[in-house]
Motif scaffolding. Structure first.
Motif, short mmCIF file in Angstrom:
data_model
loop_
_atom_site.label_atom_id
_atom_site.label_comp_id
_atom_site.label_asym_id
_atom_site.label_seq_id
_atom_site.Cartn_x
_atom_site.Cartn_y
_atom_site.Cartn_z
N ARG A 70 18.50 -49.93 -69.96
CA ARG A 70 18.74 -49.71 -71.39
C ARG A 70 18.59 -48.26 -71.80
NH1 ARG A 70 21.29 -53.53 -70.53
NH2 ARG A 70 20.95 -55.63 -71.34
N CYS A 71 18.70 -47.34 -70.82
CA CYS A 71 18.67 -45.91 -71.11
C CYS A 71 20.08 -45.36 -71.13
CB CYS A 71 17.84 -45.17 -70.07
SG CYS A 71 16.08 -45.56 -70.11
N LEU A 72 20.29 -44.30 -71.92
CA LEU A 72 21.58 -43.65 -72.02
C LEU A 72 21.98 -43.07 -70.67
CD1 LEU A 72 23.85 -42.67 -73.98
CD2 LEU A 72 22.51 -40.58 -74.27
N ARG A 73 23.24 -43.31 -70.27
CA ARG A 73 23.76 -42.79 -69.01
C ARG A 73 24.90 -41.82 -69.27
NH1 ARG A 73 22.82 -45.52 -64.06
NH2 ARG A 73 24.32 -44.02 -63.23
N PHE B 212 17.75 -44.83 -76.15
CA PHE B 212 17.67 -46.07 -75.40
C PHE B 212 17.90 -47.23 -76.35
CE2 PHE B 212 13.28 -45.37 -76.75
CZ PHE B 212 12.84 -46.63 -77.12
N ILE B 213 18.23 -48.38 -75.77
CA ILE B 213 18.58 -49.58 -76.53
C ILE B 213 17.49 -50.62 -76.35
CG2 ILE B 213 20.12 -51.58 -76.55
CD1 ILE B 213 21.52 -49.43 -77.88
N GLU C 77 5.52 -57.96 -82.20
CA GLU C 77 4.21 -57.32 -82.32
C GLU C 77 4.18 -55.94 -81.68
OE1 GLU C 77 1.72 -58.33 -84.15
OE2 GLU C 77 2.88 -60.10 -84.76
N LYS C 78 4.90 -55.78 -80.57
CA LYS C 78 5.00 -54.49 -79.91
C LYS C 78 6.30 -54.45 -79.12
CE LYS C 78 2.10 -55.88 -75.97
NZ LYS C 78 0.86 -55.56 -75.22
N MET C 79 6.80 -53.24 -78.87
CA MET C 79 8.08 -53.10 -78.18
C MET C 79 7.94 -52.19 -76.98
SD MET C 79 11.74 -51.54 -79.38
CE MET C 79 11.27 -49.94 -78.69
N LEU C 80 8.48 -52.65 -75.86
CA LEU C 80 8.42 -51.88 -74.61
C LEU C 80 9.41 -50.73 -74.67
CD1 LEU C 80 7.49 -51.62 -71.61
CD2 LEU C 80 9.43 -53.10 -71.03
N ILE C 81 8.94 -49.53 -74.32
CA ILE C 81 9.82 -48.37 -74.13
C ILE C 81 10.20 -48.34 -72.66
CG2 ILE C 81 10.04 -45.87 -74.35
CD1 ILE C 81 7.81 -45.96 -76.42
N PRO C 82 11.50 -48.26 -72.32
CA PRO C 82 11.89 -48.31 -70.91
C PRO C 82 11.13 -47.29 -70.06
CG PRO C 82 13.82 -48.45 -72.31
CD PRO C 82 12.66 -48.14 -73.21
N ALA C 83 10.66 -47.75 -68.90
CA ALA C 83 9.87 -46.88 -68.01
C ALA C 83 10.66 -45.65 -67.60
CB ALA C 83 9.42 -47.68 -66.79
N LYS C 84 11.96 -45.82 -67.35
CA LYS C 84 12.81 -44.69 -66.95
C LYS C 84 12.85 -43.64 -68.05
CE LYS C 84 17.65 -43.61 -65.89
NZ LYS C 84 19.00 -44.20 -65.71
N PHE C 85 12.92 -44.09 -69.30
CA PHE C 85 12.96 -43.17 -70.43
C PHE C 85 11.65 -42.41 -70.54
CE2 PHE C 85 12.71 -41.85 -74.82
CZ PHE C 85 14.00 -41.47 -75.12
N VAL C 86 10.54 -43.11 -70.39
CA VAL C 86 9.22 -42.48 -70.48
C VAL C 86 9.07 -41.42 -69.39
CG1 VAL C 86 6.74 -42.86 -70.31
CG2 VAL C 86 8.17 -44.52 -71.52
N GLN C 87 9.46 -41.74 -68.18
CA GLN C 87 9.28 -40.84 -67.05
C GLN C 87 10.12 -39.58 -67.18
OE1 GLN C 87 10.27 -43.33 -63.73
NE2 GLN C 87 8.46 -44.63 -63.98
N LEU D 245 19.01 -49.19 -81.64
CA LEU D 245 19.35 -47.98 -80.91
C LEU D 245 18.37 -46.91 -81.34
CD1 LEU D 245 21.11 -46.13 -79.16
CD2 LEU D 245 22.64 -45.84 -81.12
N LEU D 246 17.52 -46.45 -80.42
CA LEU D 246 16.50 -45.46 -80.74
C LEU D 246 16.88 -44.12 -80.13
CD1 LEU D 246 14.84 -48.39 -80.14
CD2 LEU D 246 13.05 -46.98 -81.12
N ARG D 247 16.86 -43.08 -80.95
CA ARG D 247 17.19 -41.74 -80.49
C ARG D 247 15.95 -40.86 -80.58
NH1 ARG D 247 21.77 -37.92 -83.23
NH2 ARG D 247 20.13 -37.58 -84.77
N TYR D 248 15.68 -40.16 -79.50
CA TYR D 248 14.49 -39.31 -79.43
C TYR D 248 14.82 -37.93 -79.97
CZ TYR D 248 10.36 -36.97 -77.52
OH TYR D 248 9.20 -36.24 -77.37
N GLU D 249 14.12 -37.52 -81.04
CA GLU D 249 14.37 -36.24 -81.69
C GLU D 249 13.47 -35.13 -81.16
OE1 GLU D 249 16.83 -36.01 -83.66
OE2 GLU D 249 17.24 -38.10 -84.16
#
Length: 393
Positions: A107-110, A135-136, A145-155, A211-215
């Motif tokens: 679910r990360c932008l490619r 990421f989506i 209650e909480k939402m997972l941020i994709p591990a690939k995005f975090v890394q 759709l979340l965009r990191y600023e």
């Protein structure tokens, strides 16, 4: 995802839809087909890491199941390198031109384009200042209650020093600021404290996709899509008052325009929206400024050479009145709400009820290396506390 529905942001510029990828044909909302308004679309695909693009003529057809992209779509899919299980965001740029963003199984932008080596993809993306990493979150389970941020995005995109602050800022569709606590699992990162309140405020359910965009600086913006893939407008009302110029229009890149100009002309922008939006004065098309009056309130401004050299940023009277400016005061600028760094900027009355930024603005520009073409978004947390997001050109 369903191919059509009754929710469509018809008044939004550059309408976009979120769809599950399929190879032979791609079902699209009837509303998008109507927006294209022709039997053929031009789908833009990057052709590698050199910034070039290629345009694929694709049939826009209809059958008993609704609208679809047909002949020409399989060729585009093969050239772009999209795979089964990916999600696509299609954006209509006008005149039948579609641009595509792809989100892989994580679910990360490619980066699209089959010639892009996977091992250099992250490097290419990180060097592209115009591309905000995204990421989506589509139909997740137990995310209320909480939402997972994709591990690939975090890394790849979240610096460790920012994660240590244990909080993020999430801006909803109308710019409302939400402070969200981060929760670190054994190997996962979540939006946790304050996340359920964010969802409730915007009426988001598990049927929606986000759709979340990191600023940058742990600030995220969010767009909401319905089960049919169409964008959903917020129930909360906002007021826009452009000053000196018309609203900023995100146009296709120069390379896309050049590549398409021999096929179908692409307009540089769309007509100015009518109603509550008023253009007060003509000015240079390069200097773009948007004012949204809250709550919450924010200002977006593309920096010009004149603005940076004079170190003065005029503010419109309507905006100043909305946030309560009546006399000279001092504002605290912060580029990260979780950081201790800040800048004190004096605000002075200017031509009646408007105001301008004075002492302190120069230092803020210099220490944050603001250059011509950079876009600064000033989120007004409080009348004297502003969170500034800097988007490099």
């Amino acid at each position: 995802m369903a191919s059509s529905g009754d929710q469509w942001a018809s008044k939004a510029k550059n309408p976009r839809v979120l769809l599950q990828f399929s190879c032979d044909t791609l079902r699209i909302p009837d509303e998008l087909a109507a927006e294209i308004g022709a039997g053929q679309a031009l789908v833009v695909c990057p052709s590698g890491t050199g910034g070039k693009v290629k345009v694929w003529p694709v049939e826009v057809g209809r059958d008993g199941g609704g609208a679809f992209l047909g002949s020409g779509w399989p060729e585009f899919a093969e050239a772009s390198g999209v795979e089964a299980g990916w999600l696509l965001v299609l954006r209509h740029r006008g005149r039948g031109v579609l641009t595509v963003k792809a989100f892989d199984a994580s679910r990360c932008l490619r980066v699209l384009g089959a010639t892009t080596p996977p091992e250099v993809e992250a490097t290419v993306s990180s060097r592209d200042d115009a591309r905000k990493q995204q990421f989506i979150s589509a139909h997740p389970t137990n995310f209320m209650e909480k939402m997972l941020i994709p591990a690939k995005f975090v890394q790849q995109y979240l610096p460790k020093e920012h994660l240590n602050n244990q909080s993020a800022i999430v801006l909803g569709p109308i710019g409302k600021v939400h402070s969200i606590k981060l929760e670190m699992g054994q190997s996962d990162l979540f939006f946790a404290g304050g996340w359920s309140q964010f969802l409730a405020f915007h009426d988001i359910t598990e049927a929606n996709a986000l759709l979340l965009r990191y600023e940058g600086n742990m600030v995220f913006t969010v767009k909401i899509f319905g089960p049919n893939g169409c964008p959903i407008e917020s129930k909360h009302k906002e007021v826009r008052v452009p000053q000196n110029i018309e609203e900023q229009q995100e146009a296709p890149s120069a390379s896309i325009q050049k590549c398409c100009e021999n096929d179908l002309p692409i307009s540089d922008g769309e007509k100015k929206p009518q109603g509550s939006i008023t253009s007060l004065k003509k000015a240079s098309p390069r200097v773009k400024c948007i004012y949204k009056i809250g709550p919450p309130a924010w200002i977006r401004k593309e920096m010009s050479t004149k603005t940076i050299r004079k170190y003065i940023q005029p503010l419109p009277a309507a905006f100043c009145n909305a946030i309560g400016f009546q006399e000279a005061c001092t504002i605290t600028f912060k580029t990260s709400l979780s950081s201790t760094s800040s800048w004190q900027v004096h605000v002075l009355p200017y031509k009646g009820s408007s105001h301008q930024l004075g002492s302190g603005w120069r230092r803020f520009c210099q220490e944050n290396k603001i250059k011509e073409g950079d876009v600064c978004t000033f989120n007004i947390i409080d009348s004297t506390l502003w969170h500034v997001v800097i988007a490099r050109r």
